[in-house]
Write a protein that holds these residues in place. Structure first.
Motif, PDB file in Angstrom:
ATOM      1  N   GLY A 234       0.793  -1.223   0.000  1.00 56.24           N
ATOM      2  CA  GLY A 234       0.000   0.000   0.000  1.00 56.24           C
ATOM      3  C   GLY A 234       0.825   1.271   0.000  1.00 56.24           C
ATOM      4  N   ILE A 235       0.391   2.218   0.817  1.00 54.04           N
ATOM      5  CA  ILE A 235       1.058   3.521   0.885  1.00 54.04           C
ATOM      6  C   ILE A 235       2.505   3.374   1.343  1.00 54.04           C
ATOM      7  CG2 ILE A 235       1.021   5.784   1.993  1.00 54.04           C
ATOM      8  CD1 ILE A 235      -2.002   5.489   2.305  1.00 54.04           C
ATOM      9  N   GLY A 236       2.735   2.533   2.336  1.00 55.14           N
ATOM     10  CA  GLY A 236       4.086   2.368   2.863  1.00 55.14           C
ATOM     11  C   GLY A 236       5.063   1.882   1.813  1.00 55.14           C
ATOM     12  N   PHE A 237       4.642   0.927   1.012  1.00 58.01           N
ATOM     13  CA  PHE A 237       5.490   0.405  -0.067  1.00 58.01           C
ATOM     14  C   PHE A 237       5.832   1.515  -1.052  1.00 58.01           C
ATOM     15  CE2 PHE A 237       6.093  -1.488  -4.265  1.00 58.01           C
ATOM     16  CZ  PHE A 237       7.047  -2.463  -4.004  1.00 58.01           C
TER      17      PHE A 237
ATOM     18  N   ALA B  46     -11.770  -6.586  -0.267  1.00 55.02           N
ATOM     19  CA  ALA B  46     -11.189  -5.323  -0.750  1.00 55.02           C
ATOM     20  C   ALA B  46     -11.171  -5.330  -2.273  1.00 55.02           C
ATOM     21  CB  ALA B  46      -9.780  -5.160  -0.188  1.00 55.02           C
ATOM     22  N   ASN B  47     -12.319  -5.101  -2.867  1.00 51.17           N
ATOM     23  CA  ASN B  47     -12.468  -5.125  -4.321  1.00 51.17           C
ATOM     24  C   ASN B  47     -12.863  -3.738  -4.804  1.00 51.17           C
ATOM     25  OD1 ASN B  47     -13.069  -5.566  -6.972  1.00 51.17           O
ATOM     26  ND2 ASN B  47     -14.628  -7.142  -6.620  1.00 51.17           N
TER      27      ASN B  47
ATOM     28  N   THR C 147      -6.685   1.221  -0.252  1.00 51.70           N
ATOM     29  CA  THR C 147      -5.814   0.282   0.441  1.00 51.70           C
ATOM     30  C   THR C 147      -6.666  -0.807   1.079  1.00 51.70           C
ATOM     31  OG1 THR C 147      -5.918   1.486   2.540  1.00 51.70           O
ATOM     32  CG2 THR C 147      -4.180   2.143   0.993  1.00 51.70           C
ATOM     33  N   ASP C 148      -5.995  -1.792   1.667  1.00 51.71           N
ATOM     34  CA  ASP C 148      -6.726  -2.831   2.396  1.00 51.71           C
ATOM     35  C   ASP C 148      -7.501  -2.230   3.562  1.00 51.71           C
ATOM     36  OD1 ASP C 148      -5.682  -4.677   0.667  1.00 51.71           O
ATOM     37  OD2 ASP C 148      -4.182  -5.470   2.057  1.00 51.71           O
TER      38      ASP C 148
ATOM     39  N   SER D 227     -11.953   1.220  -1.050  1.00 50.89           N
ATOM     40  CA  SER D 227     -12.999   2.211  -1.334  1.00 50.89           C
ATOM     41  C   SER D 227     -12.465   3.617  -1.579  1.00 50.89           C
ATOM     42  CB  SER D 227     -14.004   2.257  -0.176  1.00 50.89           C
ATOM     43  OG  SER D 227     -13.370   2.687   1.016  1.00 50.89           O
ATOM     44  N   GLY D 228     -11.158   3.820  -1.432  1.00 52.22           N
ATOM     45  CA  GLY D 228     -10.600   5.157  -1.587  1.00 52.22           C
ATOM     46  C   GLY D 228     -10.691   5.695  -3.004  1.00 52.22           C
TER      47      GLY D 228
END
Length: 323
Positions: free
Chosen positions: A40-43, A128-129, A280-281, A286-287
């Protein structure tokens, strides 16, 4: 002063060698730590920092996933990314990371506290789709999250322990190394849910916004009171948020702690940064922003020009109020 009997040729060689050593000592790449960096964001924060020539220590609590993430980045030519396990809720894990950094680098220039939990649960039938949100606008996506999220007591406790106390634990463990940097920076990944407007109690809002008077001890007392009210079902009567309550309160507390830290350590730059509503998960996809877009805002804050703000809150890369 010349060494006795040293000829001019040897002197020039010595001067050139000493110059290279001086250049090397001042040109050492900046070192960063990113918590929760395996996805996610961290990666994306890890990728973007490393792409700028910064050495990145990618941390995650799962060694396999963390190692796989580093391999993916190394395959992109980002060889200066290394992995170290970190469970931010464990003091021994934070201490082990500090020991590794001290031995390997002797300092830390940038800490991005990204690791977090949502503090809620979703029904087992949900996944998370991102496709299920096609055609929904920002507000409809938020409403979906609010409607489908449940907040059991164990999840609320975990949210406070991870999002506030875990972040604080890692920060305190790495502070000596950050202070060894000529320009130490901390970016605490925040959220618009951590803004004070989500807390109904005027008294609590004023305390959390009292930069000069608030203490860590008082923050502990407020969080203890919040959990007592949560367990007794008395959140809203006492002015606490309803939905995503533990996440909102933990992030508000982390924002306040960041300001306390910035006041205590003016030699550092300590800022909070909201990346936006990212797919993200944690958001169940949904973002409205991609992890790359969200990470870009955080990296912008991490790499602010010398002499930039400290004790500030940034929303998608722009300075904004904590309220």
């Amino acid at each position: 002063m010349l060494v006795p009997d040293e000829d001019e040729h040897h002197k020039r060689d010595r001067d050139r060698t000493e110059a290279v050593i001086r250049i090397s000592s001042t040109a050492v790449a900046r070192v960063s730590v990113v918590t929760g960096g395996n996805k996610g964001i961290g990666f994306e924060v890890c990728r973007q920092l490393a792409s700028g020539g910064i050495t990145v220590v990618l941390t995650a609590r799962d060694e396999t996933r963390g190692g796989d993430a580093v391999e993916r980045l190394n395959a992109l030519g980002l060889s200066q990314v290394v992995f170290h396990r970190l469970e931010i809720t464990e003091a021994s894990s934070a201490a082990a990371l500090a020991g590794f950094l001290k031995t390997r680098f002797g300092k830390l220039d940038i800490l991005v506290n990204n690791a977090a939990v949502g503090g809620v649960e979703y029904g087992q039938e949900l996944d998370a789709n991102e496709e299920k949100f096609d055609g929904l606008d920002f507000h409809q996506r938020v409403e979906w999250m609010l409607k489908n999220a449940r907040e059991p007591i164990d999840s609320a406790k975990n949210s406070v322990q991870t999002n506030y106390y875990g972040t604080k634990r890692v920060t305190e463990a790495l502070l000596p190394l950050l202070r060894s940097s000529p320009d130490g920076r901390i970016v605490n990944v925040s959220s618009s849910y951590g803004l004070l407007r989500h807390i109904g109690s005027e008294e609590v809002r004023q305390e959390l916004n009292d930069v000069d008077g608030l203490t860590e001890e008082r923050l502990d007392e407020l969080l203890e009171k919040f959990m007592e009210d949560f367990e007794s079902g008395a959140l809203e009567p006492h002015g606490w948020p309803g939905k995503f309550s533990a996440y909102k309160v933990a992030k508000a507390a982390m924002n306040a702690y960041s300001r306390i830290l910035a006041r205590r350590h003016p030699e550092l730059r300590v800022n909070c940064a909201h990346p936006g509503f990212v797919k993200t998960d944690m958001s169940m996809g949904s973002g409205v922003l991609t992890p790359e877009e969200g990470a870009r805002s955080l990296v912008k804050v991490a790499l602010l020009p010398d002499g930039g703000p400290t004790g500030a809150y940034f929303a998608q890369g722009e300075e904004a109020p904590f309220v």
